[in-house]
Design a protein around this motif. Structure first.
Motif, PDB file in Angstrom:
ATOM      1  N   ALA A  70       0.339  -1.035   0.174  1.00 11.01           N
ATOM      2  CA  ALA A  70       0.070   0.588  -0.191  1.00 11.01           C
ATOM      3  C   ALA A  70       0.960   0.973  -0.192  1.00 11.01           C
ATOM      4  N   VAL A  71       1.713   1.051   1.116  1.00 10.40           N
ATOM      5  CA  VAL A  71       2.877   2.418   0.800  1.00 10.40           C
ATOM      6  C   VAL A  71       3.114   2.745  -0.693  1.00 10.40           C
ATOM      7  N   VAL A  72       4.071   1.478  -1.086  1.00 12.00           N
ATOM      8  CA  VAL A  72       4.730   1.771  -2.113  1.00 12.00           C
ATOM      9  C   VAL A  72       3.926   1.935  -3.174  1.00 12.00           C
ATOM     10  N   THR A  73       2.631   2.116  -3.167  1.00 16.14           N
ATOM     11  CA  THR A  73       1.993   2.210  -4.476  1.00 16.14           C
ATOM     12  C   THR A  73       1.496   3.791  -4.260  1.00 16.14           C
ATOM     13  N   LEU A  84      -4.218   1.694  -4.676  1.00 16.72           N
ATOM     14  CA  LEU A  84      -4.501   2.607  -5.705  1.00 16.72           C
ATOM     15  C   LEU A  84      -5.629   3.030  -5.244  1.00 16.72           C
ATOM     16  N   SER A  85      -6.368   2.245  -4.373  1.00 11.08           N
ATOM     17  CA  SER A  85      -7.543   3.234  -3.728  1.00 11.08           C
ATOM     18  C   SER A  85      -7.169   5.040  -3.367  1.00 11.08           C
ATOM     19  N   ALA A  86      -6.191   5.037  -2.984  1.00  9.98           N
ATOM     20  CA  ALA A  86      -5.935   6.207  -2.068  1.00  9.98           C
ATOM     21  C   ALA A  86      -5.571   7.166  -2.736  1.00  9.98           C
ATOM     22  N   VAL A  87      -4.733   6.484  -3.662  1.00  9.95           N
ATOM     23  CA  VAL A  87      -4.054   7.168  -5.014  1.00  9.95           C
ATOM     24  C   VAL A  87      -5.589   7.834  -5.787  1.00  9.95           C
TER      25      VAL A  87
END
Lengths: 143, 146
Positions: free
Chosen positions: A49-52, B23-26
């Motif tokens: 999650a952090v890297v993405t 991806l959701s956070a982005v």
């Protein structure tokens, strides 16, 4: 458009919680049980999650503004103060007791386990209390 | 005592799930310019001017296990404690702590670390340590079942 894409983003987040195992309190508690039934899986959730997010944010910030709202609203770089650390400590204790943080609690709602149905209203009451505490004039909680 | 439910080590599924969360956070940043912190989104669903997408986001979180059920034929595996007074206390602490500390696992943990925020790093170190200590006390000190 905003509600549709908001729903889609929530759905992707929720599916990520389920696929990763984060939505299962047993897995969270075993991750936290370093000296017992340790299951390190959730370190991979955090890493992925952090890297993405790190990479994707840099792409998103190339635009002058977000697509559907007028401006970026990003927390300012404030001090590491008492409300931050006291809040994080309380949250950690609660997370260790129940194995739920807020996202997984929402995704657990349709499964309607009694523990979830008790946890969510208590969490919402806590959010209300925490907001009041944060804006209270109590000197101990002011930075 | 706190019963321990064994779980399997699932590095690939967990990595894949983590990438979806990222991806959701982005998406939330690119579309709405906001941090994808669940507590922040929950608070804003009541109070913020842009509450429409926030309410929809929470509906999406709640809809995810239903989509999972449709696709796979069963609800995701889950073990929630049946100790209701403890779950009430846990909910109260999680809500109060995340509102007071301005973030949870997603807001500080995912988005804050991705922004290289020192405040978020301090929050994550604090809540991870307190959570691990709580589990240690419950399982290994207070006559735990482990």
């Amino acid at each position: 458009m905003r509600p549709i894409l908001g729903f889609l983003a929530g759905l992707v987040f929720g599916l990520g919680l389920i696929l990763s195992g984060m939505s299962n309190p047993a897995k969270v508690l075993n991750f936290l049980d370093i000296f017992g039934a340790w299951d390190p899986s959730l370190a991979f959730v955090m890493g992925g999650a952090v890297v993405t997010t790190f990479l994707g944010y840099r792409l998103a910030w190339r635009r002058p503004a977000p697509v559907l709202l007028p401006d970026f609203d990003i927390p300012r770089r404030g001090a590491i103060d008492t409300p931050l650390l006291a809040g994080a400590a309380l949250f950690g204790i609660g997370w260790g007791l129940g194995g739920f943080c807020p996202g997984p609690a929402w995704t657990a709602l349709p499964l309607a386990a009694p523990g979830t149905l008790v946890f969510i209203p208590a969490m919402l009451a806590g959010i209300w209390a925490g907001r009041r505490l944060k804006s209270s004039p109590a000197p101990a909680l002011r930075s | 005592m706190l019963p321990v439910t064994p779980t399997d080590f699932t590095p690939w599924a967990s990595l894949g799930g983590g990438i979806l969360i990222g991806l959701s956070a982005v998406m939330v940043m690119a579309l709405f310019g906001r941090i994808a912190g669940i507590v922040g989104i929950t608070q804003g669903a009541v109070t913020a001017a842009d509450r429409d997408w926030r309410i929809a986001f929470i509906a999406g979180l709640i809809g995810a296990p239903l989509l999972w059920l449709l696709a796979s034929g069963s609800f995701p595996a889950q073990t929630v404690s049946g100790n209701l007074p403890m779950m009430a206390l846990a909910g109260l602490l999680v809500g109060t702590g995340t509102a007071l500390g301005s973030g949870c696992t997603s807001g500080h943990g995912v988005c804050g670390l991705a922004r290289l925020s020192p405040r978020s790093l301090a929050a994550v170190a604090t809540f991870m340590a307190c959570a691990a200590l709580t589990v240690f006390v419950l399982r290994h000190v207070a006559g735990g079942a482990a």
